[in-house]
Design a protein around this motif. Structure first.
Motif, mmCIF file in Angstrom:
data_model
loop_
_atom_site.group_PDB
_atom_site.id
_atom_site.type_symbol
_atom_site.label_atom_id
_atom_site.label_comp_id
_atom_site.label_asym_id
_atom_site.label_seq_id
_atom_site.Cartn_x
_atom_site.Cartn_y
_atom_site.Cartn_z
ATOM 1 N N UNK A 276 35.726 41.798 43.896
ATOM 2 C CA UNK A 276 35.636 42.863 42.892
ATOM 3 C C UNK A 276 37.016 43.404 42.505
ATOM 4 N N UNK A 277 37.975 43.308 43.402
ATOM 5 C CA UNK A 277 39.358 43.625 43.019
ATOM 6 C C UNK A 277 39.840 42.653 41.940
ATOM 7 N N UNK A 278 39.495 41.385 42.097
ATOM 8 C CA UNK A 278 39.876 40.406 41.085
ATOM 9 C C UNK A 278 39.196 40.704 39.754
ATOM 10 N N UNK A 279 37.901 41.071 39.814
ATOM 11 C CA UNK A 279 37.185 41.422 38.590
ATOM 12 C C UNK A 279 37.856 42.616 37.914
ATOM 13 N N UNK A 280 38.218 43.617 38.713
ATOM 14 C CA UNK A 280 38.894 44.806 38.166
ATOM 15 C C UNK A 280 40.230 44.449 37.540
ATOM 16 N N UNK A 281 40.857 43.401 38.046
ATOM 17 C CA UNK A 281 42.140 42.949 37.486
ATOM 18 C C UNK A 281 41.951 42.050 36.271
ATOM 19 N N UNK A 282 40.693 41.869 35.866
ATOM 20 C CA UNK A 282 40.412 41.076 34.678
ATOM 21 C C UNK A 282 40.268 39.594 34.909
ATOM 22 N N UNK A 283 40.146 39.184 36.171
ATOM 23 C CA UNK A 283 40.009 37.756 36.481
ATOM 24 C C UNK A 283 38.570 37.327 36.192
ATOM 25 N N UNK A 284 38.410 36.355 35.306
ATOM 26 C CA UNK A 284 37.098 35.816 34.975
ATOM 27 C C UNK A 284 37.284 34.463 34.326
ATOM 28 N N UNK A 285 36.192 33.773 34.102
ATOM 29 C CA UNK A 285 36.238 32.496 33.393
ATOM 30 C C UNK A 285 37.190 31.508 34.029
ATOM 31 N N UNK A 286 38.023 30.882 33.193
ATOM 32 C CA UNK A 286 38.942 29.853 33.686
ATOM 33 C C UNK A 286 40.037 30.410 34.579
ATOM 34 N N UNK A 287 40.173 31.756 34.626
ATOM 35 C CA UNK A 287 41.174 32.369 35.516
ATOM 36 C C UNK A 287 40.722 32.364 36.973
ATOM 37 N N UNK A 288 39.428 32.044 37.223
ATOM 38 C CA UNK A 288 38.942 31.936 38.601
ATOM 39 C C UNK A 288 39.334 30.553 39.115
ATOM 40 N N UNK A 289 40.577 30.424 39.505
ATOM 41 C CA UNK A 289 41.130 29.126 39.895
ATOM 42 C C UNK A 289 41.172 28.986 41.416
ATOM 43 N N UNK A 290 41.268 27.749 41.912
ATOM 44 C CA UNK A 290 41.415 27.569 43.360
ATOM 45 C C UNK A 290 42.606 28.321 43.934
ATOM 46 N N UNK A 291 43.730 28.332 43.227
ATOM 47 C CA UNK A 291 44.927 28.980 43.776
ATOM 48 C C UNK A 291 44.738 30.491 43.882
ATOM 49 N N UNK A 292 44.096 31.114 42.891
ATOM 50 C CA UNK A 292 43.920 32.565 42.979
ATOM 51 C C UNK A 292 42.915 32.928 44.056
#
Length: 362
Positions: A276-292
């Motif tokens: 949910x921290x990632x979601x709050x940072x705007x991470x979604x779609x193709x930004x959900x990468x293995x490295x992140x």
């Protein structure tokens, strides 16, 4: 050093023989490792373990004859007795919850409705040298790509139909040897063409022999399968399209489950917070990468040693100390199907290079 990559194809027997022949030394080392673990945790010698495995043998022959034939091939290729291979594939059930392997798994729905399926697999570091990346090509079935232990027919990975599996060990009773062992259940899932097909197969065969959790996804559906011999519960995605799971049942109350890994509820809460921290940072779609996912979730050491990125607990017996042995992130988009795997503890600085599944066979 990178793990062995093994491409297997043909009949069940041919697949098994090549598996056993190629990983002969690793399979024998696995037996030695598990013999020590059974002796420490259950006072069972390996001959005792083989004797217990006889309880599973007739049901494997009856319920999954093609997988049992593959096990016979593994035994032949490794020049071992079939009971050695049955015992390896039923080690979770024979241990009756005495092995304390952890794991943290996460499935996340992307904005295009595809899923990313990921996990850290935690287990005794002594088996790390016996892990292999295996592809299996069978007539009339999807091609499987998985990371598994030498001698074991099913584990963590995905197939060419876009079905992926992760595993969380659960310590609970009862165990019923007439049902499907969990590593065989994982293989059946990896032979399936959809989540629905996998669930129907397991239900048709009468369910699993021991309490375990399989996080399964395809291109359109994800479910947390809280499986047990006496009843199952299926966990759907939350409002954010997320399923997280660790080493305790969230909804399944059919079993007797004593608390055993104090860090499991902490890891479950933590993986949700980090996502949910990632979601709050705007991470979604193709930004959900293995490295992140590796950097922001699976490298996390909060509540160490029982962290998402697990390290050995020196207070435990050396034979049962767990640490994160690999991380896998699978993209189950049909047009971008594949996975990244790193061996070792992500974020430690000692982990291996990024490996990909599928790989180009040499």
């Amino acid at each position: 050093m990178d793990p062995i990559k093994l491409t297997l194809r043909g009949s069940p027997r041919a697949i098994g023989i090549e598996h056993g022949r190629s990983l002969r030394n690793q399979i024998r080392d696995q037996i030695s490792i598990y013999e020590s673990m059974f002796q420490t945790t259950s006072k069972l010698s390996w001959p005792d373990v083989r004797e217990v495995s006889k309880d599973f043998q007739p049901f494997l022959k009856k319920l999954v004859p093609h997988i049992y034939e593959e096990m016979e091939g593994i035994a032949e290729g490794a020049e071992l007795d079939i009971l050695d291979i049955v015992a390896l594939n039923c080690r979770s059930e024979i241990a009756l919850g005495k092995f304390s392997d952890g794991c943290t798994a996460l499935c996340w729905r992307k904005s295009n409705n595809a899923r990313v399926l990921s996990q850290n697999w935690d287990w005794t570091a002594r088996v790390s040298k016996n892990l292999a990346m295996i592809s299996i090509e069978q007539t009339g079935k999807p091609t499987i790509y998985m990371v598994t232990e030498a001698g074991i027919v099913g584990k963590i990975g995905f197939n060419s139909a876009g079905v992926g599996t992760c595993l969380n060990a659960i310590r609970a009773k009862p165990m019923i040897s007439s049902k499907v062992p969990i590593h065989v259940a994982l293989r059946l899932c990896l032979e399936s063409t959809s989540v629905d097909n996998a669930v129907k197969t397991l239900e048709y065969l009468g369910g699993v022999a021991s309490a375990q959790h399989i996080l399964i996804s395809d291109g359109t559906t994800a479910l947390g399968l809280e499986l047990s011999p006496v009843g199952n519960k299926y966990i759907a995605e939350d409002k954010d399209g997320i399923i997280g799971h660790t080493n305790h049942f969230i909804e399944n109350r059919y079993v007797e489950e004593p608390p055993w890994l104090s860090g499991s509820p902490i890891r479950l809460k933590r993986v949700g917070e980090l996502a949910r921290e990632l979601i709050a940072d705007g991470v979604s779609g193709d930004a959900i990468t293995p490295s992140i996912l590796r950097d922001r979730i699976f490298s996390d050491t909060f509540n160490s040693p029982q962290a998402i990125c697990c390290s050995e607990d020196p207070s435990r017996d050396i034979s049962t100390r767990s640490s994160t042995l690999f991380n896998v992130v699978m993209n189950l988009e049909p047009e971008n199907l594949g996975a990244e795997v790193i061996f070792g503890r992500p974020g430690s600085g000692l982990e291996g290079s990024v490996l990909r599944m599928p790989w180009i066979a040499s």
